[in-house]
Motif scaffolding. Structure first.
Motif, PDB file in Angstrom:
ATOM      1  N   ASP A  62      78.636  71.922   0.771  1.00  0.00           N
ATOM      2  CA  ASP A  62      79.737  71.672   1.704  1.00  0.00           C
ATOM      3  C   ASP A  62      80.920  71.017   0.993  1.00  0.00           C
ATOM      4  OD1 ASP A  62      78.247  69.405   1.262  1.00  0.00           O
ATOM      5  OD2 ASP A  62      77.901  68.940   3.376  1.00  0.00           O
ATOM      6  N   HIS A  63      80.634  70.069   0.097  1.00  0.00           N
ATOM      7  CA  HIS A  63      81.701  69.445  -0.680  1.00  0.00           C
ATOM      8  C   HIS A  63      82.383  70.479  -1.576  1.00  0.00           C
ATOM      9  CE1 HIS A  63      80.243  65.598   0.701  1.00  0.00           C
ATOM     10  NE2 HIS A  63      79.074  65.786   0.128  1.00  0.00           N
ATOM     11  N   ILE A  64      81.583  71.334  -2.199  1.00  0.00           N
ATOM     12  CA  ILE A  64      82.129  72.334  -3.114  1.00  0.00           C
ATOM     13  C   ILE A  64      82.971  73.361  -2.358  1.00  0.00           C
ATOM     14  CG2 ILE A  64      81.520  74.223  -4.692  1.00  0.00           C
ATOM     15  CD1 ILE A  64      79.152  72.534  -5.610  1.00  0.00           C
ATOM     16  N   LEU A  65      82.530  73.768  -1.164  1.00  0.00           N
ATOM     17  CA  LEU A  65      83.312  74.704  -0.364  1.00  0.00           C
ATOM     18  C   LEU A  65      84.674  74.119  -0.010  1.00  0.00           C
ATOM     19  CD1 LEU A  65      80.787  76.307   2.177  1.00  0.00           C
ATOM     20  CD2 LEU A  65      82.121  77.498   0.426  1.00  0.00           C
ATOM     21  N   PHE A  66      84.693  72.847   0.372  1.00  0.00           N
ATOM     22  CA  PHE A  66      85.973  72.213   0.707  1.00  0.00           C
ATOM     23  C   PHE A  66      86.847  72.110  -0.531  1.00  0.00           C
ATOM     24  CE2 PHE A  66      88.674  68.407   1.324  1.00  0.00           C
ATOM     25  CZ  PHE A  66      89.377  68.823   2.448  1.00  0.00           C
ATOM     26  N   LEU A  67      86.257  71.722  -1.661  1.00  0.00           N
ATOM     27  CA  LEU A  67      87.005  71.616  -2.910  1.00  0.00           C
ATOM     28  C   LEU A  67      87.586  72.969  -3.304  1.00  0.00           C
ATOM     29  CD1 LEU A  67      87.755  69.559  -5.120  1.00  0.00           C
ATOM     30  CD2 LEU A  67      85.691  70.263  -6.346  1.00  0.00           C
ATOM     31  N   LEU A  68      86.796  74.030  -3.139  1.00  0.00           N
ATOM     32  CA  LEU A  68      87.278  75.380  -3.418  1.00  0.00           C
ATOM     33  C   LEU A  68      88.476  75.712  -2.540  1.00  0.00           C
ATOM     34  CD1 LEU A  68      87.110  78.269  -4.576  1.00  0.00           C
ATOM     35  CD2 LEU A  68      85.376  78.767  -2.825  1.00  0.00           C
ATOM     36  N   GLY A  69      88.379  75.377  -1.252  1.00  0.00           N
ATOM     37  CA  GLY A  69      89.481  75.637  -0.343  1.00  0.00           C
ATOM     38  C   GLY A  69      90.738  74.873  -0.718  1.00  0.00           C
ATOM     39  N   VAL A  70      90.564  73.634  -1.154  1.00  0.00           N
ATOM     40  CA  VAL A  70      91.709  72.791  -1.505  1.00  0.00           C
ATOM     41  C   VAL A  70      92.490  73.372  -2.682  1.00  0.00           C
ATOM     42  CG1 VAL A  70      92.360  70.551  -2.506  1.00  0.00           C
ATOM     43  CG2 VAL A  70      90.786  70.641  -0.564  1.00  0.00           C
ATOM     44  N   ILE A  71      91.796  73.855  -3.706  1.00  0.00           N
ATOM     45  CA  ILE A  71      92.496  74.306  -4.912  1.00  0.00           C
ATOM     46  C   ILE A  71      92.717  75.822  -4.927  1.00  0.00           C
ATOM     47  CG2 ILE A  71      91.633  72.347  -6.236  1.00  0.00           C
ATOM     48  CD1 ILE A  71      90.247  75.729  -7.065  1.00  0.00           C
ATOM     49  N   PHE A  72      92.362  76.504  -3.837  1.00  0.00           N
ATOM     50  CA  PHE A  72      92.375  77.966  -3.823  1.00  0.00           C
ATOM     51  C   PHE A  72      93.734  78.535  -4.236  1.00  0.00           C
ATOM     52  CE2 PHE A  72      91.808  82.270  -2.485  1.00  0.00           C
ATOM     53  CZ  PHE A  72      90.433  82.481  -2.492  1.00  0.00           C
ATOM     54  N   PHE A  73      94.815  77.992  -3.693  1.00  0.00           N
ATOM     55  CA  PHE A  73      96.144  78.498  -3.999  1.00  0.00           C
ATOM     56  C   PHE A  73      96.982  77.495  -4.799  1.00  0.00           C
ATOM     57  CE2 PHE A  73      95.321  81.251  -0.179  1.00  0.00           C
ATOM     58  CZ  PHE A  73      95.327  82.457  -0.881  1.00  0.00           C
ATOM     59  N   LEU A  74      96.309  76.570  -5.475  1.00  0.00           N
ATOM     60  CA  LEU A  74      97.010  75.629  -6.345  1.00  0.00           C
ATOM     61  C   LEU A  74      96.965  76.151  -7.777  1.00  0.00           C
ATOM     62  CD1 LEU A  74      95.731  72.175  -5.006  1.00  0.00           C
ATOM     63  CD2 LEU A  74      97.844  73.368  -4.413  1.00  0.00           C
ATOM     64  N   TYR A  75      98.129  76.216  -8.412  1.00  0.00           N
ATOM     65  CA  TYR A  75      98.208  76.772  -9.752  1.00  0.00           C
ATOM     66  C   TYR A  75      98.613  75.733 -10.803  1.00  0.00           C
ATOM     67  CZ  TYR A  75      97.971  81.332  -7.474  1.00  0.00           C
ATOM     68  OH  TYR A  75      97.559  82.411  -6.737  1.00  0.00           O
ATOM     69  N   ARG A  76      99.473  74.810 -10.438  1.00  0.00           N
ATOM     70  CA  ARG A  76      99.949  73.821 -11.401  1.00  0.00           C
ATOM     71  C   ARG A  76      98.937  72.680 -11.539  1.00  0.00           C
ATOM     72  NH1 ARG A  76     106.455  73.136 -10.161  1.00  0.00           N
ATOM     73  NH2 ARG A  76     107.008  75.344 -10.501  1.00  0.00           N
ATOM     74  N   PRO A  77      98.644  72.269 -12.787  1.00  0.00           N
ATOM     75  CA  PRO A  77      97.686  71.177 -13.012  1.00  0.00           C
ATOM     76  C   PRO A  77      98.031  69.894 -12.264  1.00  0.00           C
ATOM     77  CG  PRO A  77      98.153  72.305 -15.070  1.00  0.00           C
ATOM     78  CD  PRO A  77      99.103  72.874 -14.051  1.00  0.00           C
ATOM     79  N   LYS A  78      99.335  69.567 -12.146  1.00  0.00           N
ATOM     80  CA  LYS A  78      99.707  68.317 -11.475  1.00  0.00           C
ATOM     81  C   LYS A  78      99.391  68.385  -9.980  1.00  0.00           C
ATOM     82  CE  LYS A  78     104.615  69.432 -10.644  1.00  0.00           C
ATOM     83  NZ  LYS A  78     106.014  68.960 -10.864  1.00  0.00           N
ATOM     84  N   HIS A  79      99.506  69.572  -9.391  1.00  0.00           N
ATOM     85  CA  HIS A  79      99.176  69.727  -7.975  1.00  0.00           C
ATOM     86  C   HIS A  79      97.661  69.637  -7.764  1.00  0.00           C
ATOM     87  CE1 HIS A  79     103.196  72.068  -7.352  1.00  0.00           C
ATOM     88  NE2 HIS A  79     103.367  70.763  -7.360  1.00  0.00           N
ATOM     89  N   ILE A  80      96.911  70.288  -8.658  1.00  0.00           N
ATOM     90  CA  ILE A  80      95.446  70.214  -8.581  1.00  0.00           C
ATOM     91  C   ILE A  80      94.995  68.771  -8.732  1.00  0.00           C
ATOM     92  CG2 ILE A  80      93.294  70.889  -9.713  1.00  0.00           C
ATOM     93  CD1 ILE A  80      94.699  73.504 -10.522  1.00  0.00           C
ATOM     94  N   ALA A  81      95.567  68.071  -9.715  1.00  0.00           N
ATOM     95  CA  ALA A  81      95.197  66.674  -9.958  1.00  0.00           C
ATOM     96  C   ALA A  81      95.513  65.802  -8.754  1.00  0.00           C
ATOM     97  CB  ALA A  81      95.929  66.150 -11.192  1.00  0.00           C
ATOM     98  N   LEU A  82      96.665  66.045  -8.102  1.00  0.00           N
ATOM     99  CA  LEU A  82      97.060  65.245  -6.941  1.00  0.00           C
ATOM    100  C   LEU A  82      96.079  65.415  -5.794  1.00  0.00           C
ATOM    101  CD1 LEU A  82      99.000  63.496  -5.281  1.00  0.00           C
ATOM    102  CD2 LEU A  82     100.310  65.585  -4.768  1.00  0.00           C
ATOM    103  N   TYR A  83      95.763  66.648  -5.435  1.00  0.00           N
ATOM    104  CA  TYR A  83      94.891  66.893  -4.290  1.00  0.00           C
ATOM    105  C   TYR A  83      93.456  66.456  -4.567  1.00  0.00           C
ATOM    106  CZ  TYR A  83      98.359  69.313  -1.468  1.00  0.00           C
ATOM    107  OH  TYR A  83      99.454  69.598  -0.693  1.00  0.00           O
TER     108      TYR A  83
END
Length: 234
Positions: A62-83
């Motif tokens: 469940d944690h991994i599914l949410f994490l996948l959803g969070v970064i699904f359309f994130l491309y820039r490392p700074k955005h991924i790091a922020l979320y």
């Protein structure tokens, strides 16, 4: 090539469904071996709790599914790091405080809310809130708030361990470090797979189907946990 990719996606979905359809996975329960070990030991055990934290996150679908959803359309490392940092801040805070102050939340309820977080993120990725309701939730705030919920899910599992008060704080901190290590491992694997997938010419078309599947899995988690809650009352 497209047919092969779709076949691979379908196989992955089937494997996920098989994995979470087992009673132990759905209940997200504490492994009996781990629970027995923790109940027998006292004092500070940094390595053991780091291992348990990492194991819990890596096997926490469940944690991994949410994490996948969070970064699904994130491309820039700074955005991924922020979320990812917002999510980590959220679940670390409530996990530590929940255990330290022994704040117990019914596991079925909190796991249903975690399932709701998966549904929310899939709907957000599909643009459903704008299309259906004409609004766009604050994605950063939502990630933090659902991080709090995931943290209470973690704390409820730790409370199930019935750990000794002797060495509680360092053991909790070690568990949290392990959770973050597990999250980084899971994130690394997701980013590698996503990197290859995004190169495919039909990524955006397939992304729609993938998020529909993710939303369906979230609804399945909610339904199962709420059913378990009702059954447990009798």
């Amino acid at each position: 090539m497209q047919r092969k990719t779709l076949s691979t996606m379908l196989s992955t979905v089937v494997l996920i469904l098989v994995a979470i359809s087992s009673s132990e996975a759905f209940a997200h329960a504490v492994a009996e071996g781990d629970k027995g070990y923790i109940q027998e030991i006292t004092g500070t055990h940094i390595i053991a709790f780091m291992y348990l934290g990492a194991k819990h996150m890596v096997t926490g679908y469940d944690h991994i599914l949410f994490l996948l959803g969070v970064i699904f359309f994130l491309y820039r490392p700074k955005h991924i790091a922020l979320y990812v940092s917002l999510f980590a801040l959220g679940h670390s805070t409530t996990m530590l405080l929940g255990v330290y102050f022994n704040i117990g939340i019914n596991s079925y309820i909190i796991d249903a809310i975690i399932g709701l977080s998966v549904v929310y993120k899939a709907m957000d990725n599909l643009g459903a809130f704008q299309r259906w309701f004409g609004v766009q939730p604050n994605t950063k705030l939502a990630t933090l708030l659902f991080g709090f919920c995931h943290g209470f899910g973690l704390s409820s599992k730790i409370i199930d361990y019935d750990i000794s008060l002797d060495g509680l704080v360092p053991n909790l901190l070690a568990f949290n470090i392990g959770v973050e290590i597990g999250q980084l491992l899971a994130l690394g694997a997701i980013l590698i797979l996503m990197g290859f997938w995004r190169r495919h010419t039909h990524f955006y078309r397939q992304a729609y189907s993938a998020n529909v599947v993710m939303m369906s899995l979230g609804f399945m988690l909610i339904g199962y946990q709420l059913t378990g809650y009702v059954v447990a009352q009798y």
